[in-house]
Design a protein around this motif. Structure first.
Motif, PDB file in Angstrom:
ATOM      1  N   VAL A   1       5.764  41.998  31.368  1.00 15.20           N
ATOM      2  CA  VAL A   1       5.326  42.199  32.755  1.00 15.20           C
ATOM      3  C   VAL A   1       3.940  42.849  32.800  1.00 15.20           C
ATOM      4  O   VAL A   1       3.071  42.425  33.565  1.00 15.20           O
ATOM      5  CB  VAL A   1       6.361  43.035  33.538  1.00 15.20           C
ATOM      6  CG1 VAL A   1       5.819  43.499  34.871  1.00 15.20           C
ATOM      7  CG2 VAL A   1       7.632  42.233  33.729  1.00 15.20           C
ATOM      8  N   LEU A   2       3.726  43.860  31.972  1.00 13.60           N
ATOM      9  CA  LEU A   2       2.427  44.534  31.973  1.00 13.60           C
ATOM     10  C   LEU A   2       1.299  43.607  31.525  1.00 13.60           C
ATOM     11  O   LEU A   2       0.229  43.570  32.136  1.00 13.60           O
ATOM     12  CB  LEU A   2       2.467  45.771  31.078  1.00 13.60           C
ATOM     13  CG  LEU A   2       3.183  46.978  31.640  1.00 13.60           C
ATOM     14  CD1 LEU A   2       3.240  48.093  30.599  1.00 13.60           C
ATOM     15  CD2 LEU A   2       2.514  47.475  32.885  1.00 13.60           C
ATOM     16  N   VAL A   3       1.525  42.856  30.465  1.00 11.77           N
ATOM     17  CA  VAL A   3       0.480  41.956  29.975  1.00 11.77           C
ATOM     18  C   VAL A   3       0.257  40.827  30.959  1.00 11.77           C
ATOM     19  O   VAL A   3      -0.886  40.436  31.208  1.00 11.77           O
ATOM     20  CB  VAL A   3       0.833  41.431  28.568  1.00 11.77           C
ATOM     21  CG1 VAL A   3      -0.144  40.358  28.131  1.00 11.77           C
ATOM     22  CG2 VAL A   3       0.818  42.570  27.574  1.00 11.77           C
ATOM     23  N   ALA A   4       1.320  40.292  31.557  1.00  7.51           N
ATOM     24  CA  ALA A   4       1.158  39.232  32.549  1.00  7.51           C
ATOM     25  C   ALA A   4       0.410  39.746  33.777  1.00  7.51           C
ATOM     26  O   ALA A   4      -0.428  39.039  34.342  1.00  7.51           O
ATOM     27  CB  ALA A   4       2.514  38.669  32.958  1.00  7.51           C
ATOM     28  N   LEU A   5       0.689  40.970  34.155  1.00  5.15           N
ATOM     29  CA  LEU A   5      -0.018  41.568  35.281  1.00  5.15           C
ATOM     30  C   LEU A   5      -1.499  41.709  34.983  1.00  5.15           C
ATOM     31  O   LEU A   5      -2.345  41.438  35.840  1.00  5.15           O
ATOM     32  CB  LEU A   5       0.596  42.935  35.605  1.00  5.15           C
ATOM     33  CG  LEU A   5       0.103  43.654  36.843  1.00  5.15           C
ATOM     34  CD1 LEU A   5       0.510  42.869  38.078  1.00  5.15           C
ATOM     35  CD2 LEU A   5       0.680  45.043  36.902  1.00  5.15           C
TER      36      LEU A   5
ATOM     37  N   TYR B   1      -8.903  37.162  24.175  1.00  9.18           N
ATOM     38  CA  TYR B   1      -8.556  37.202  22.755  1.00  9.18           C
ATOM     39  C   TYR B   1      -7.447  38.209  22.457  1.00  9.18           C
ATOM     40  O   TYR B   1      -6.777  38.108  21.432  1.00  9.18           O
ATOM     41  CB  TYR B   1      -9.781  37.553  21.908  1.00  9.18           C
ATOM     42  CG  TYR B   1     -10.874  36.522  21.980  1.00  9.18           C
ATOM     43  CD1 TYR B   1     -10.631  35.207  21.615  1.00  9.18           C
ATOM     44  CD2 TYR B   1     -12.139  36.861  22.413  1.00  9.18           C
ATOM     45  CE1 TYR B   1     -11.623  34.252  21.678  1.00  9.18           C
ATOM     46  CE2 TYR B   1     -13.147  35.918  22.485  1.00  9.18           C
ATOM     47  CZ  TYR B   1     -12.882  34.609  22.118  1.00  9.18           C
ATOM     48  OH  TYR B   1     -13.866  33.673  22.198  1.00  9.18           O
ATOM     49  N   VAL B   2      -7.256  39.157  23.350  1.00 11.23           N
ATOM     50  CA  VAL B   2      -6.236  40.180  23.146  1.00 11.23           C
ATOM     51  C   VAL B   2      -5.006  39.927  24.016  1.00 11.23           C
ATOM     52  O   VAL B   2      -3.879  40.015  23.542  1.00 11.23           O
ATOM     53  CB  VAL B   2      -6.813  41.586  23.447  1.00 11.23           C
ATOM     54  CG1 VAL B   2      -5.745  42.646  23.364  1.00 11.23           C
ATOM     55  CG2 VAL B   2      -7.958  41.896  22.523  1.00 11.23           C
TER      56      VAL B   2
ATOM     57  N   LEU C   1       0.661  38.549  25.173  1.00 11.88           N
ATOM     58  CA  LEU C   1       1.649  37.942  26.064  1.00 11.88           C
ATOM     59  C   LEU C   1       2.617  37.080  25.268  1.00 11.88           C
ATOM     60  O   LEU C   1       3.832  37.150  25.468  1.00 11.88           O
ATOM     61  CB  LEU C   1       0.955  37.118  27.140  1.00 11.88           C
ATOM     62  CG  LEU C   1       1.848  36.432  28.173  1.00 11.88           C
ATOM     63  CD1 LEU C   1       2.630  37.467  28.963  1.00 11.88           C
ATOM     64  CD2 LEU C   1       1.023  35.565  29.094  1.00 11.88           C
ATOM     65  N   ALA C   2       2.103  36.289  24.345  1.00  5.04           N
ATOM     66  CA  ALA C   2       2.968  35.449  23.509  1.00  5.04           C
ATOM     67  C   ALA C   2       3.887  36.315  22.643  1.00  5.04           C
ATOM     68  O   ALA C   2       5.070  35.984  22.477  1.00  5.04           O
ATOM     69  CB  ALA C   2       2.115  34.538  22.631  1.00  5.04           C
TER      70      ALA C   2
END
Length: 79
Positions: free
Chosen positions: A16-20, A45-46, A51-52
């Motif tokens: 959720v945090l990375v998608a946000l 690049y990060v 996310l993956a």
């Protein structure tokens, strides 16, 4: 992490945090206010590998939880 619930919680919160951060300009605004706007070109690049990784972690946690639940329901009660 031995507990699948903890692993699942970490995976979902991380996803959720990375998608946000990927789909909203939160990091761009934050980096701009801090003075690190030059780093916004490197966010892809990060963030996409992160996310993956978190989606994979969530999938692995769901697999372990399902496997643990199946093994606990197949046990015969002790007499």
């Amino acid at each position: 992490m031995k507990n699948p619930k903890t692993l699942l919680r970490v995976g979902v919160i991380g996803t959720v945090l990375v998608a946000l951060c990927c789909f909203t300009p939160i990091l761009v605004i934050l980096l701009g206010t801090v003075g690190l706007a030059a780093l916004t070109g490197y966010l892809d690049y990060v963030l996409f590998p992160a996310l993956a990784a978190f989606i994979g972690l969530t999938g692995y946690a769901l697999y372990r939880k399902r496997k643990l639940d199946a093994s606990s329901t197949n046990e015969s009660p002790k007499e």
